[in-house]
Scaffold this motif. Structure first.
Motif, PDB file in Angstrom:
ATOM      1  N   LEU A 137       0.811  -1.211   0.000  1.00 54.82           N
ATOM      2  CA  LEU A 137       0.000   0.000   0.000  1.00 54.82           C
ATOM      3  C   LEU A 137       0.847   1.265   0.000  1.00 54.82           C
ATOM      4  O   LEU A 137       0.485   2.268  -0.614  1.00 54.82           O
ATOM      5  CB  LEU A 137      -0.922   0.008   1.227  1.00 54.82           C
ATOM      6  N   LEU A 138       1.990   1.236   0.676  1.00 54.81           N
ATOM      7  CA  LEU A 138       2.818   2.435   0.841  1.00 54.81           C
ATOM      8  C   LEU A 138       3.904   2.478  -0.218  1.00 54.81           C
ATOM      9  O   LEU A 138       4.743   1.584  -0.310  1.00 54.81           O
ATOM     10  CB  LEU A 138       3.449   2.431   2.237  1.00 54.81           C
ATOM     11  N   SER A 139       3.905   3.550  -1.039  1.00 56.69           N
ATOM     12  CA  SER A 139       4.914   3.666  -2.091  1.00 56.69           C
ATOM     13  C   SER A 139       6.084   4.552  -1.688  1.00 56.69           C
ATOM     14  O   SER A 139       7.200   4.371  -2.182  1.00 56.69           O
ATOM     15  CB  SER A 139       4.299   4.198  -3.388  1.00 56.69           C
ATOM     16  N   ASP A 140       5.849   5.536  -0.775  1.00 53.11           N
ATOM     17  CA  ASP A 140       6.943   6.416  -0.358  1.00 53.11           C
ATOM     18  C   ASP A 140       6.516   7.212   0.870  1.00 53.11           C
ATOM     19  O   ASP A 140       5.317   7.402   1.119  1.00 53.11           O
ATOM     20  CB  ASP A 140       7.330   7.368  -1.485  1.00 53.11           C
ATOM     21  N   VAL A 141       7.513   7.669   1.623  1.00 53.68           N
ATOM     22  CA  VAL A 141       7.318   8.614   2.712  1.00 53.68           C
ATOM     23  C   VAL A 141       8.251   9.787   2.447  1.00 53.68           C
ATOM     24  O   VAL A 141       9.443   9.591   2.185  1.00 53.68           O
ATOM     25  CB  VAL A 141       7.622   7.992   4.085  1.00 53.68           C
ATOM     26  N   SER A 142       7.713  11.000   2.489  1.00 52.41           N
ATOM     27  CA  SER A 142       8.501  12.196   2.183  1.00 52.41           C
ATOM     28  C   SER A 142       8.508  13.155   3.360  1.00 52.41           C
ATOM     29  O   SER A 142       7.526  13.275   4.094  1.00 52.41           O
ATOM     30  CB  SER A 142       7.942  12.915   0.948  1.00 52.41           C
ATOM     31  N   LEU A 143       9.627  13.840   3.517  1.00 53.45           N
ATOM     32  CA  LEU A 143       9.726  14.933   4.470  1.00 53.45           C
ATOM     33  C   LEU A 143       9.164  16.189   3.826  1.00 53.45           C
ATOM     34  O   LEU A 143       9.416  16.456   2.651  1.00 53.45           O
ATOM     35  CB  LEU A 143      11.186  15.154   4.875  1.00 53.45           C
ATOM     36  N   VAL A 144       8.405  16.970   4.592  1.00 58.42           N
ATOM     37  CA  VAL A 144       7.708  18.141   4.057  1.00 58.42           C
ATOM     38  C   VAL A 144       8.032  19.361   4.914  1.00 58.42           C
ATOM     39  O   VAL A 144       8.126  19.269   6.137  1.00 58.42           O
ATOM     40  CB  VAL A 144       6.174  17.929   4.052  1.00 58.42           C
ATOM     41  N   MET A 145       8.190  20.516   4.238  1.00 58.95           N
ATOM     42  CA  MET A 145       8.264  21.793   4.951  1.00 58.95           C
ATOM     43  C   MET A 145       7.319  22.753   4.265  1.00 58.95           C
ATOM     44  O   MET A 145       7.667  23.389   3.267  1.00 58.95           O
ATOM     45  CB  MET A 145       9.692  22.336   4.945  1.00 58.95           C
ATOM     46  N   GLY A 146       6.088  22.827   4.762  1.00 55.44           N
ATOM     47  CA  GLY A 146       5.070  23.643   4.126  1.00 55.44           C
ATOM     48  C   GLY A 146       5.057  25.076   4.640  1.00 55.44           C
ATOM     49  O   GLY A 146       5.480  25.360   5.766  1.00 55.44           O
ATOM     50  N   ILE A 147       4.555  25.971   3.812  1.00 56.06           N
ATOM     51  CA  ILE A 147       4.361  27.374   4.164  1.00 56.06           C
ATOM     52  C   ILE A 147       2.978  27.798   3.685  1.00 56.06           C
ATOM     53  O   ILE A 147       2.600  27.535   2.539  1.00 56.06           O
ATOM     54  CB  ILE A 147       5.418  28.279   3.505  1.00 56.06           C
ATOM     55  N   ASN A 148       2.188  28.433   4.562  1.00 62.75           N
ATOM     56  CA  ASN A 148       0.918  29.067   4.202  1.00 62.75           C
ATOM     57  C   ASN A 148       1.043  30.548   4.500  1.00 62.75           C
ATOM     58  O   ASN A 148       1.522  30.920   5.581  1.00 62.75           O
ATOM     59  CB  ASN A 148      -0.250  28.512   5.011  1.00 62.75           C
ATOM     60  N   ALA A 149       0.603  31.416   3.585  1.00 66.25           N
ATOM     61  CA  ALA A 149       0.739  32.862   3.798  1.00 66.25           C
ATOM     62  C   ALA A 149      -0.427  33.602   3.171  1.00 66.25           C
ATOM     63  O   ALA A 149      -0.886  33.257   2.078  1.00 66.25           O
ATOM     64  CB  ALA A 149       2.059  33.370   3.221  1.00 66.25           C
ATOM     65  N   ALA A 150      -0.894  34.636   3.886  1.00 68.82           N
ATOM     66  CA  ALA A 150      -1.934  35.532   3.393  1.00 68.82           C
ATOM     67  C   ALA A 150      -1.463  36.955   3.661  1.00 68.82           C
ATOM     68  O   ALA A 150      -1.580  37.449   4.793  1.00 68.82           O
ATOM     69  CB  ALA A 150      -3.264  35.253   4.082  1.00 68.82           C
TER      70      ALA A 150
END
Length: 259
Positions: free
Chosen positions: A103-116
């Motif tokens: 079921l699992l193809s990959d795990v990724s590290l994420v650094m998200g940004i949300n801005a308004a």
């Protein structure tokens, strides 16, 4: 006034569109036009406005991860605003030669940004993305992140500062063929937990946002280039919109140009 969220947005945009940063193995860039009657969460109860949203959206993959980025320009009567989200990902299977299967193809590290920029909202979303193998889906991703506030607050003319929280988001795309016609069902569903604001005894409620698009490949139907021009609708359900007590259920017209 130039705010931190404005600077972060400009920096993210400049970095993203710099061809020297990452060499993409694949990319998809779209321009969306949406139109519908949307609730105005911070206006008088029951207030809604005809809203036009123009979105620039981009996703791409490179040797060690990927990018997802969008900028929304929203326009209502006598008001407009910008909002952006950027999620660079770094694949653990590529970086660390980790093996996944089933079921699992990959795990990724994420650094998200949300801005308004107009309300000086700035959030950081570090976390993990789980890419799943599900029959029929072109992609199915589960994102689990922190939701870290970096607002400057009311004293600086922005939105109230908030405590930190967390988010889970599920995104997908599912193609459907009907004779000679091609359709796509795609979208995402997110949950963000409640936060205490800098205003005493005032919380920002936890919210659930679901946005589902039904797209018809108009370009293919007109015997032109397929997967370039789409029309359809987007259904949006938002419980506690923007942390308020407003619940929204709305359908918007959707046009998409992929280039």
């Amino acid at each position: 006034m130039v705010t931190k969220s404005t600077l972060v947005g400009l920096a993210a945009t400049s970095l993203f569109f710099s061809s020297s940063v990452f060499a993409s193995n694949w990319s998809s860039t779209e321009m969306h036009l949406q139109y519908g009657d949307l609730d105005q969460a911070f206006a008088a109860p029951g207030t809604s406005e005809n809203t036009t949203i123009i979105t620039l959206q981009h996703s791409s993959g490179w040797d060690y991860g990927g990018n997802f980025f969008f900028v929304d320009y929203s326009s209502v009567k006598n008001s407009d605003s910008l909002y952006l989200e950027w999620y660079p990902t770094f694949s653990t299977s590529s970086l660390f030669d980790m093996k996944y299967g089933g079921l699992l193809s990959d795990v990724s590290l994420v650094m998200g940004i949300n801005a308004a920029p107009e309300s000086d909202i700035l959030k950081y979303l570090p976390g993990l993305q789980f890419s799943l193998n599900l029959d029929g889906f072109q992609f199915f991703n589960v994102l689990l992140t922190a939701y870290i506030d970096d607002n400057e607050g009311i004293a600086y003319g922005g939105a109230p500062k908030e405590d930190d929280s967390w988010m889970i988001d599920v995104a997908w795309r599912y193609p459907v063929s009907a004779g000679e016609q091609q359709f796509y069902i795609e979208g995402h569903a997110e949950y963000i937990d409640e936060r205490q604001t800098e205003i005493p005894n005032v919380d920002s409620n936890s919210w659930t946002l679901v946005q589902v698009q039904m797209r018809w490949d108009l370009g293919k139907a007109l015997s032109q280039k397929p997967e370039q021009l789409f029309v359809g609708v987007e259904y949006q359900y938002w419980n506690n919109k923007l942390g308020t007590d407003v619940d929204e259920s709305a359908v918007q017209f959707l046009g998409v140009w992929r280039f």
